[in-house]
Write a protein that holds these residues in place. Sequence first.
Motif, PDB file in Angstrom:
ATOM      1  N   LYS A  95      14.736   0.035  11.949  1.00 52.93           N
ATOM      2  CA  LYS A  95      15.606  -0.750  11.070  1.00 52.93           C
ATOM      3  C   LYS A  95      15.466  -2.233  11.339  1.00 52.93           C
ATOM      4  N   ASP A  96      15.190  -2.596  12.592  1.00 56.49           N
ATOM      5  CA  ASP A  96      15.203  -3.988  13.021  1.00 56.49           C
ATOM      6  C   ASP A  96      13.910  -4.295  13.784  1.00 56.49           C
ATOM      7  N   ILE A 110       6.624  -0.010  10.389  1.00 55.93           N
ATOM      8  CA  ILE A 110       7.393  -0.288   9.178  1.00 55.93           C
ATOM      9  C   ILE A 110       8.782  -0.750   9.605  1.00 55.93           C
ATOM     10  N   VAL A 111       9.213  -1.899   9.117  1.00 57.98           N
ATOM     11  CA  VAL A 111      10.576  -2.378   9.338  1.00 57.98           C
ATOM     12  C   VAL A 111      11.332  -2.159   8.023  1.00 57.98           C
ATOM     13  N   TYR A 112      12.254  -1.191   8.006  1.00 56.53           N
ATOM     14  CA  TYR A 112      12.876  -0.812   6.736  1.00 56.53           C
ATOM     15  C   TYR A 112      14.270  -1.393   6.539  1.00 56.53           C
ATOM     16  N   GLY A 113      14.849  -1.990   7.576  1.00 56.98           N
ATOM     17  CA  GLY A 113      16.098  -2.733   7.416  1.00 56.98           C
ATOM     18  C   GLY A 113      17.230  -1.977   6.766  1.00 56.98           C
ATOM     19  N   GLY A 114      17.255  -0.663   6.867  1.00 61.99           N
ATOM     20  CA  GLY A 114      18.328   0.108   6.253  1.00 61.99           C
ATOM     21  C   GLY A 114      18.039   0.550   4.827  1.00 61.99           C
ATOM     22  N   SER A 115      16.932   0.123   4.239  1.00 65.37           N
ATOM     23  CA  SER A 115      16.577   0.507   2.868  1.00 65.37           C
ATOM     24  C   SER A 115      15.765   1.803   2.897  1.00 65.37           C
ATOM     25  N   ILE A 116      16.377   2.898   2.497  1.00 70.38           N
ATOM     26  CA  ILE A 116      15.694   4.189   2.516  1.00 70.38           C
ATOM     27  C   ILE A 116      14.587   4.227   1.464  1.00 70.38           C
ATOM     28  N   SER A 117      14.811   3.590   0.311  1.00 70.49           N
ATOM     29  CA  SER A 117      13.776   3.585  -0.728  1.00 70.49           C
ATOM     30  C   SER A 117      12.533   2.840  -0.251  1.00 70.49           C
ATOM     31  N   TYR A 118      12.722   1.723   0.473  1.00 71.63           N
ATOM     32  CA  TYR A 118      11.571   0.987   1.008  1.00 71.63           C
ATOM     33  C   TYR A 118      10.876   1.809   2.097  1.00 71.63           C
ATOM     34  N   LEU A 119      11.665   2.436   2.958  1.00 72.88           N
ATOM     35  CA  LEU A 119      11.098   3.282   3.999  1.00 72.88           C
ATOM     36  C   LEU A 119      10.234   4.371   3.380  1.00 72.88           C
ATOM     37  N   LYS A 120      10.735   5.015   2.332  1.00 68.59           N
ATOM     38  CA  LYS A 120       9.996   6.113   1.716  1.00 68.59           C
ATOM     39  C   LYS A 120       8.697   5.627   1.091  1.00 68.59           C
ATOM     40  N   SER A 121       8.755   4.518   0.360  1.00 66.79           N
ATOM     41  CA  SER A 121       7.545   4.029  -0.313  1.00 66.79           C
ATOM     42  C   SER A 121       6.476   3.633   0.695  1.00 66.79           C
ATOM     43  N   GLU A 122       6.871   3.015   1.804  1.00 65.53           N
ATOM     44  CA  GLU A 122       5.897   2.614   2.824  1.00 65.53           C
ATOM     45  C   GLU A 122       5.410   3.811   3.635  1.00 65.53           C
ATOM     46  N   LEU A 123       6.309   4.765   3.895  1.00 61.57           N
ATOM     47  CA  LEU A 123       5.917   5.935   4.672  1.00 61.57           C
ATOM     48  C   LEU A 123       4.889   6.781   3.934  1.00 61.57           C
ATOM     49  N   ILE A 124       5.045   6.916   2.635  1.00 62.76           N
ATOM     50  CA  ILE A 124       4.088   7.709   1.863  1.00 62.76           C
ATOM     51  C   ILE A 124       2.687   7.148   2.041  1.00 62.76           C
ATOM     52  N   LYS A 125       2.547   5.823   1.958  1.00 60.56           N
ATOM     53  CA  LYS A 125       1.237   5.196   2.155  1.00 60.56           C
ATOM     54  C   LYS A 125       0.731   5.428   3.578  1.00 60.56           C
ATOM     55  N   ASN A 126       1.615   5.307   4.553  1.00 59.23           N
ATOM     56  CA  ASN A 126       1.199   5.458   5.952  1.00 59.23           C
ATOM     57  C   ASN A 126       0.905   6.908   6.313  1.00 59.23           C
ATOM     58  N   ILE A 127       1.642   7.839   5.737  1.00 56.77           N
ATOM     59  CA  ILE A 127       1.375   9.252   6.000  1.00 56.77           C
ATOM     60  C   ILE A 127       0.029   9.657   5.405  1.00 56.77           C
ATOM     61  N   GLU A 128      -0.282   9.163   4.213  1.00 59.45           N
ATOM     62  CA  GLU A 128      -1.591   9.458   3.619  1.00 59.45           C
ATOM     63  C   GLU A 128      -2.710   8.899   4.494  1.00 59.45           C
ATOM     64  N   TRP A 129      -2.489   7.691   5.039  1.00 54.13           N
ATOM     65  CA  TRP A 129      -3.474   7.131   5.976  1.00 54.13           C
ATOM     66  C   TRP A 129      -3.611   8.015   7.209  1.00 54.13           C
ATOM     67  N   ALA A 130      -2.474   8.453   7.765  1.00 55.56           N
ATOM     68  CA  ALA A 130      -2.497   9.252   8.994  1.00 55.56           C
ATOM     69  C   ALA A 130      -3.196  10.595   8.761  1.00 55.56           C
ATOM     70  N   LYS A 131      -2.984  11.205   7.594  1.00 56.91           N
ATOM     71  CA  LYS A 131      -3.672  12.458   7.273  1.00 56.91           C
ATOM     72  C   LYS A 131      -5.186  12.250   7.265  1.00 56.91           C
ATOM     73  N   LYS A 132      -5.611  11.178   6.610  1.00 54.36           N
ATOM     74  CA  LYS A 132      -7.043  10.878   6.532  1.00 54.36           C
ATOM     75  C   LYS A 132      -7.607  10.583   7.916  1.00 54.36           C
ATOM     76  N   GLU A 133      -6.851   9.814   8.710  1.00 53.92           N
ATOM     77  CA  GLU A 133      -7.298   9.448  10.050  1.00 53.92           C
ATOM     78  C   GLU A 133      -7.387  10.686  10.951  1.00 53.92           C
ATOM     79  N   ALA A 134      -6.415  11.592  10.839  1.00 51.99           N
ATOM     80  CA  ALA A 134      -6.417  12.799  11.663  1.00 51.99           C
ATOM     81  C   ALA A 134      -7.604  13.695  11.314  1.00 51.99           C
ATOM     82  N   LYS A 135      -7.906  13.810  10.030  1.00 46.83           N
ATOM     83  CA  LYS A 135      -9.048  14.627   9.602  1.00 46.83           C
ATOM     84  C   LYS A 135     -10.355  14.025  10.096  1.00 46.83           C
TER      85      LYS A 135
END
Length: 285
Positions: A95-96, A110-135
């Motif tokens: 959050k901070d 990701i610094v989401y500052g309490g915004s769940i919508s921002y957290l979700k939008s950034e996490l989706i991009k980062n999770i897709e990166w992590a999936k690709k990186e893990a593979k």
Amino acid sequence: MQNNPTPPFAFVIMPFSKELDDAYRLGIKSSADECEVRAERLDEQIFSEGMLDRIYRQIDIADFIIADLSDRNANVFYELGYAHAKNKICILITKDAADIPFDLKHRRHIVYGGSISYLKSELIKNIEWAKKEAKSKEKRKILVTVKSPTGDLTTTEQTAEATITFSFDLHNKADQTSPEIFAIYLYTGNQWKVIQDTRECHFSEADIAPYKYRYLISPPSHKIGANGLSHLKVKASRTLAMAWKGDEIKDEYTVRGRGVLRLETSDGNYDHEFDFNLELTEIPF
């Protein structure tokens, strides 16, 4: 009938508090579901072994880790340290920004500052990166580890210049000699002056989007022995401000970015993406 492939597993380490329930269920879990990833934290699991043993085992088997550093929880930092020691792919959230220690600021976060919508939008991009990186990591025969970068700031009345030292360990995890390394390239978004030893590295336009430049780095060795280790260090400098262009010359700057280290080998290309985030302050002589 075809069996559905097992989805990637993300182990979530975070404080178990009501204040972070929305971040977990509406942010992390929801993002993971959309990316077809199974995300779980310890309190959702049934197990018979000790809690710490279970945490170790979940980190060991996870494809990647999502860690919420909000409120600087000591258990979370301990578990994250274990994950880093195991060279796990980690996505850090908080959050901070003040909750992220200095030596972790260069890592993807990701610094989401309490915004769940921002957290979700950034996490989706980062999770897709992590999936690709893990593979990709499963196929690698040479593991790249990025050390914490260090930086210096030099100012005059007319200019401010940053110099960052990047260090990489190249680890051959196989029980045989590594594929031959023909060349190494450092990809960046901004133009830098890259020095290896005392030699300025040649550069050209990048062939990986969205990067703009690539720098030719000499391999520290063209082959790495079984379970062997090799080390690579370069310095990159860039002018941050110029007074004659109307820039303010300050005594402190934040320098952040993302790069790729590419190893061109006889077994194909190995790409390792990394982030850096440094607070540079000029130290008077």
